[in-house]
Design an enzyme around this catalytic site. Sequence first.
Site, PDB file in Angstrom:
ATOM      1  N   ASP A  79       0.793  -1.228   0.000  1.00  0.00           N
ATOM      2  CA  ASP A  79       0.000   0.000   0.000  1.00  0.00           C
ATOM      3  C   ASP A  79       0.821   1.272   0.000  1.00  0.00           C
ATOM      4  O   ASP A  79       0.461   2.257  -0.633  1.00  0.00           O
ATOM      5  CB  ASP A  79      -0.959   0.012   1.202  1.00  0.00           C
ATOM      6  CG  ASP A  79      -0.211   0.183   2.523  1.00  0.00           C
ATOM      7  OD1 ASP A  79       0.650  -0.666   2.833  1.00  0.00           O
ATOM      8  OD2 ASP A  79      -0.479   1.163   3.241  1.00  0.00           O
ATOM      9  N   ASP A  82       5.489   0.299   3.458  1.00  0.00           N
ATOM     10  CA  ASP A  82       5.704  -0.937   4.200  1.00  0.00           C
ATOM     11  C   ASP A  82       5.518  -2.128   3.267  1.00  0.00           C
ATOM     12  O   ASP A  82       5.436  -1.980   2.052  1.00  0.00           O
ATOM     13  CB  ASP A  82       4.753  -1.013   5.402  1.00  0.00           C
ATOM     14  CG  ASP A  82       3.297  -0.809   4.983  1.00  0.00           C
ATOM     15  OD1 ASP A  82       2.917  -1.327   3.906  1.00  0.00           O
ATOM     16  OD2 ASP A  82       2.536  -0.150   5.707  1.00  0.00           O
ATOM     17  N   TYR A 231      -5.925   0.790   8.844  1.00  0.00           N
ATOM     18  CA  TYR A 231      -6.974   1.148   7.887  1.00  0.00           C
ATOM     19  C   TYR A 231      -8.339   0.783   8.458  1.00  0.00           C
ATOM     20  O   TYR A 231      -9.080  -0.004   7.885  1.00  0.00           O
ATOM     21  CB  TYR A 231      -6.734   0.461   6.543  1.00  0.00           C
ATOM     22  CG  TYR A 231      -5.530   1.015   5.810  1.00  0.00           C
ATOM     23  CD1 TYR A 231      -5.593   2.252   5.164  1.00  0.00           C
ATOM     24  CD2 TYR A 231      -4.324   0.329   5.780  1.00  0.00           C
ATOM     25  CE1 TYR A 231      -4.489   2.780   4.509  1.00  0.00           C
ATOM     26  CE2 TYR A 231      -3.210   0.843   5.123  1.00  0.00           C
ATOM     27  CZ  TYR A 231      -3.302   2.071   4.491  1.00  0.00           C
ATOM     28  OH  TYR A 231      -2.203   2.586   3.853  1.00  0.00           O
ATOM     29  N   GLU A 471       5.673   9.789   3.326  1.00  0.00           N
ATOM     30  CA  GLU A 471       5.332   8.451   2.846  1.00  0.00           C
ATOM     31  C   GLU A 471       4.407   8.525   1.631  1.00  0.00           C
ATOM     32  O   GLU A 471       3.373   9.185   1.663  1.00  0.00           O
ATOM     33  CB  GLU A 471       4.653   7.633   3.943  1.00  0.00           C
ATOM     34  CG  GLU A 471       4.429   6.185   3.541  1.00  0.00           C
ATOM     35  CD  GLU A 471       3.988   5.301   4.699  1.00  0.00           C
ATOM     36  OE1 GLU A 471       4.125   4.071   4.596  1.00  0.00           O
ATOM     37  OE2 GLU A 471       3.503   5.838   5.725  1.00  0.00           O
TER      38      GLU A 471
END
Length: 490
Positions: A79, A82, A231, A471
């Site tokens: 995603d 990571d 999430y 990120e």
Amino acid sequence: MVQSYFCATLFILFTITLSSFTSAFTPQQYSDALSKSILFFEGQRSGKLPANQRLKWRADSALHDGSSANVDLVGGYYDAGDNVKFGLPMAFTTTMLAWSIIEFGENMKSELGNAKEALRWSSDYLVKASMATPDTLYVQVGEPYSDHRCWERPEDMDTPRNVYKVSAQNPGSDVAVETAAALAAASIVYQDSDPSYSHKLLQTAKNVFDLADKYRGSYSDSLSSVVCPFYCSYSGYNDELLWGAAWIHRATQDASYLSYIQSNGHIMGSEDDDFSFSWDDKRAATKVLLAKGFIENKIDEFQLYKQHSDNYICSLIPGSANSQARYTPGGLFYKQGESNLQYVTTSSFLLLTYAKYLGSNGGHAACGASMVPSETLIVQAKKQIDYVLGDNPMKMSYMVGFGEKYPTCIHHRGSSVPSVHDHPDRVSCDAGHQYFSSWSPNPNLLVGAIVGGPDSNDNYGDDRSNYSQSEPATYINAPFVGAAAFFSGH
């Protein structure tokens, strides 16, 4: 030549308003941004990489995903920075890639094939996750806490690749219906070029939707700590049920889904205004999607969605009667501190999509007593996209590899640890932290990655440890693909 900066150096600001800029980028530059925004997805690939892989610093990874449950879950996308495959943001990414192609594919020209490949990498995975076991959807691979404690490139990772699923016994209507929406939207993309695959996608979408609708519940409740706080489905699952039904209706024109929308809309948010669009909350986008039916085909049942779409769009237009969006001094739409550019790219996409629907039918958005033409929506979206690409107080592109100055120390494991080609010896969980802590630029350029972005005062520190700003994520890029395509053709 790209300017070099130490990570963690906060760049000095000077105030320039967006109004002082004129025509910041050419169609060719938007085409370059489009190309790079699609290329980014190759850096996020999980599984066996194809021979035509263009980001050569990546290699095969997670080739046994799903084996612990005796299913094949190899593939899909990581995603963000990571190495976990989270189902909800991956499905949303897939929906937005598909929607980008549906609305603006004709502007993608030579990049259309790459966009469809990026879409298929995730749609193939979602089909596998949906069909591996009857009445079950696999929604995550990877134990997130152990993954986040390590700083490992995906090719080396040895953290647990646990498999998580939703089913009749453990419902997850939110993630399941987002998956259905993704597959239905993707089926439209492949309708002409690959009819058999399109049919498979659509049938799978219907099956997953039926499972989610029959056994209602949030995956945040069923899977709790492995999806939260990463999430969580904060908005619940009603927004996804309406969103999924809208996408299947668009793909099929099946009257039963129109009836479903009419019968259930009022309890799923159709009568409420909502001013956010993200991997979690689909309400505003659902209204725009359904408003198309009224704007273009005068379907009376969808008139309500036109009114609420106007309210959402007007909220983004500074100076309009309904304006309520917050902007930075430099003119960037600012929703929240963590990964704010995701809201910039999603709202810009909706502005352009709604402008397309209105413009093709001579329509306007009603903002109080004012009628706002589609051109105003385009101008507002352009300001946001231009800001992302470097027309901002920092004079900095927030897309890696675009322009002369861009983030070099992004929060991304694969990009920050030397590649397996340059450093073939394994880099362990703990050994990788030396690269996380380094002030040196990432050795592997994740071309096209859009980072979380600046703060509310237009400040950006190129700091790998500040994941809120540095990120990248697939769901930031996916709607940008459509926006970049639009401007590359205008």
